[in-house]
Design an enzyme around this catalytic site. Structure first.
Site, short mmCIF file in Angstrom:
data_model
loop_
_atom_site.label_atom_id
_atom_site.label_comp_id
_atom_site.label_asym_id
_atom_site.label_seq_id
_atom_site.Cartn_x
_atom_site.Cartn_y
_atom_site.Cartn_z
CB CYS A 99 -0.87 -0.04 1.25
SG CYS A 99 -1.70 1.51 1.63
CB CYS A 103 -5.89 5.84 -2.41
SG CYS A 103 -4.51 4.85 -2.94
CB THR A 190 -3.78 4.14 5.63
OG1 THR A 190 -4.59 3.04 6.01
CG2 THR A 190 -2.79 3.70 4.57
CD GLU A 257 -2.73 0.78 7.94
OE1 GLU A 257 -1.89 -0.09 8.22
OE2 GLU A 257 -3.03 1.08 6.76
CG HIS A 292 -10.63 3.99 0.34
ND1 HIS A 292 -9.52 4.51 -0.27
CD2 HIS A 292 -10.15 3.13 1.26
CE1 HIS A 292 -8.43 4.00 0.26
NE2 HIS A 292 -8.78 3.14 1.20
CE1 TYR A 296 -9.18 -0.25 -0.38
CE2 TYR A 296 -8.70 -2.48 0.31
CZ TYR A 296 -8.70 -1.14 0.56
OH TYR A 296 -8.18 -0.68 1.74
CB CYS A 299 -4.33 -0.67 -4.62
SG CYS A 299 -5.18 -1.29 -3.18
CD GLU A 443 -5.44 -2.42 3.45
OE1 GLU A 443 -5.54 -2.97 2.35
OE2 GLU A 443 -6.03 -1.36 3.75
FE1 SF4 Z 1 -3.48 1.57 0.22
FE2 SF4 Z 1 -4.95 0.45 -1.70
FE3 SF4 Z 1 -6.10 1.97 0.19
FE4 SF4 Z 1 -4.52 3.06 -1.71
S1 SF4 Z 1 -6.50 2.01 -2.00
S2 SF4 Z 1 -4.52 3.54 0.48
S3 SF4 Z 1 -2.97 1.49 -1.95
S4 SF4 Z 1 -5.05 0.00 0.50
FE FE Z 2 -6.77 0.77 2.66
#
Ligand code: SF4
Ligand code: FE
Length: 478
Positions: A99, A103, A190, A257, A292, A296, A299, A443
């Site tokens: 990560c 984001c 995060t 985190e 958000h 997913y 990422c 996560e």
């Molecule tokens: Fe991390 Fe993925 Fe969340 Fe971006 S979307 S902050 S890379 S977990």
């Molecule tokens: Fe996340």
């Protein structure tokens, strides 16, 4: 303005945040081994944006100033922007395998942009103009923002104002002529120890009596009264090690985190974007969550690509690559990764324009994407463990391999196919171990909201009555 990785690290060094790790205050996060991998990951959002070949994905033209900006500070102006966001995330995951944190604030800014606009229309407030000023500063200075949503919540069966300790949800404790005073905490933040600002938002829909908890504001992490406590991760000590045992040493396991505590933190009015408008709290939460959850498949799809590559390599190193069931399991892993990516692209493609002009992904499909991630990443990891074999969990230490007494045994008995060094095989096994266990799985489960929160959205957005109506028509039921 922060442009390069060096600028970013220097900005963190100068901040001197009040950060605690394992009971001790950390003077400089940029030199602490627990934080360096997370800093390296977040730094990729700067580094990759400077490469000409990434310009289209990693940068955008600000609709406010016309300037070229980092996409992580952009407000989506089209469906194309929504899709590029997902493509960008997969691209960065390919470089970090972890990560990169940025984001969350990106999504918080987009959610607030839309929601302050709508709130002003109804309440005649001035939040949107204030927010735009804040956003212009973030865009021109290229700062990293933490999206601060999740409150500690205490007794989950009680409303914020019913808690035995009223600070278990972040709240306004005082309103002054020049600003407000905030008390409470935000959990699981995060990237907080290596960001610049935190954008707090209400954690859930607020109802009458909870007005003090319907608060959104931007606070520099250097503000007086803020303390950050870094969370423990699985494989935590591996980050402190040298050699191959660390796995993905340069970029870590997940985002890093922290629990962020606000002890009577003053926020001037020009940085307050919601203060008591309970009727917009639920909308803000839902929009942030959708934005958000959209991510997913990008990422985690990208992270999965690395896992798949690592597993395929491991099979080559141990001579199983040509077994038909192994090939099929790797194909299944590809299918699962592309499925989550397809979801992210789909919810982006089906996005729509909001009143503010900003674009918003399709919420039902975004929730579906994240829900698939809570399953598919576990299945990808299960297959990785299946294909790689038990060796991944019983491998000797790096130092055993280097030991003058027993190194020869590790070298001899951990060997795979001829021509591949034992150390090479161990490296890939450690990477798979690092990327498929413990904290990274959690996560995928709880990041961007736990699976139940997506099922609540299915119930709300799934339009069951319409489905029943269509079935009745075909069955000829009146
Ligand atoms: Fe991390 Fe993925 Fe969340 Fe971006 S979307 S902050 S890379 S977990
Ligand atoms: Fe996340």
């Amino acid at each position: 303005m922060i442009r390069t990785k060096g600028d970013y690290i220097e900005s963190l060094r100068q901040q001197k945040l009040n950060v605690y790790y394992n009971g001790k205050r950390v003077e400089d996060v940029t030199t602490h081994p627990a934080f360096i991998p997370h800093i390296n990951s977040a730094a990729k959002t700067y580094e990759l944006a400077l490469k000409p070949e990434n310009e289209d994905l990693m940068t955008a033209k600000s609709h406010l100033t016309g300037q070229k900006i980092n996409r992580f500070t952009h407000i989506h102006q089209s469906i194309d922007d929504l899709i590029k966001k997902v493509q960008m995330l997969r691209l960065i995951s390919h470089e970090t395998g972890s990560c990169y944190q940025r984001c969350v604030g990106f999504d918080a800014m987009n959610a607030l942009y839309m929601t302050t606009y709508d709130c002003d229309e109804v309440h005649g407030t001035k939040y949107f103009t204030r927010f735009v000023e804040f956003l212009k500063m973030i865009q021109s200075e290229n700062r990293i923002v933490v999206g601060g949503m999740t409150d500690p919540k205490g007794d989950r069966s009680k409303r914020p104002s019913e808690q035995a300790d009223p600070d278990l949800f972040t709240r306004v404790v005082e309103k002054k002529d020049d600003g407000i005073v905030i008390r409470g905490a935000k959990a699981h933040q995060t990237g907080a120890v290596n960001s610049h600002e935190i954008l707090i938002m209400p954690t859930q829909n607020m109802t009458k009596g909870d007005e003090a908890y319907a608060v959104a504001a931007a606070i520099p992490l250097t503000a007086k009264g803020i303390t950050l406590i870094f969370g423990r991760q699985s494989n935590e000590e591996r980050k402190l090690e040298t050699g191959i045992d660390a796995g993905n040493k340069d970029f870590g396991v997940v985002g890093g985190e922290a629990l962020v505590i606000f002890e009577d933190v003053f926020v001037p009015w020009e940085r307050v974007f919601m203060c008591g408008e309970i009727d917009f709290s639920g909308m803000l939460v839902e929009r942030f969550a959708t934005l958000h959850r959209q991510n997913y498949g990008g990422c985690k799809g990208g992270v999965s690509d690395i896992i798949i590559g690592a597993v395929a390599l491991a099979t080559q190193y141990q001579g199983t690559a040509n077994a038909s069931h192994i090939k099929d399991k790797i194909i299944e892993m590809i299918h699962l990764a592309e499925t989550v990516y397809a979801g992210s692209v789909a919810c982006s493609a089906m996005g729509s324009k909001t009143g503010s002009g900003a674009y918003y992904p399709d919420p039902l499909l975004a929730n579906c994407t994240k829900h698939n991630v809570t399953r598919n990443i576990y299945e990808i990891s299960r297959l990785a463990h299946d294909v790689t074999g038990g060796i991944m969990a019983t491998l000797p230490f790096d130092q055993d391999l280097r030991s003058p007494e027993i190194g020869k045994y590790v070298e001899k008995y951990m060997a795979g196919v001829e021509g591949v060094h034992t150390e090479t095989r161990m490296k890939i096994l450690r990477l798979i171990e690092n990327m498929t266990g413990g904290t990274c799985l959690v996560e995928s489960m709880h990041g961007a909201g736990s699976p139940q929160s997506q099922r609540v959205m299915y119930q709300r957005l799934g339009n069951l009555p319409q489905k029943i109506k269509m079935a009745k028509v075909l069955a000829k039921i009146e």
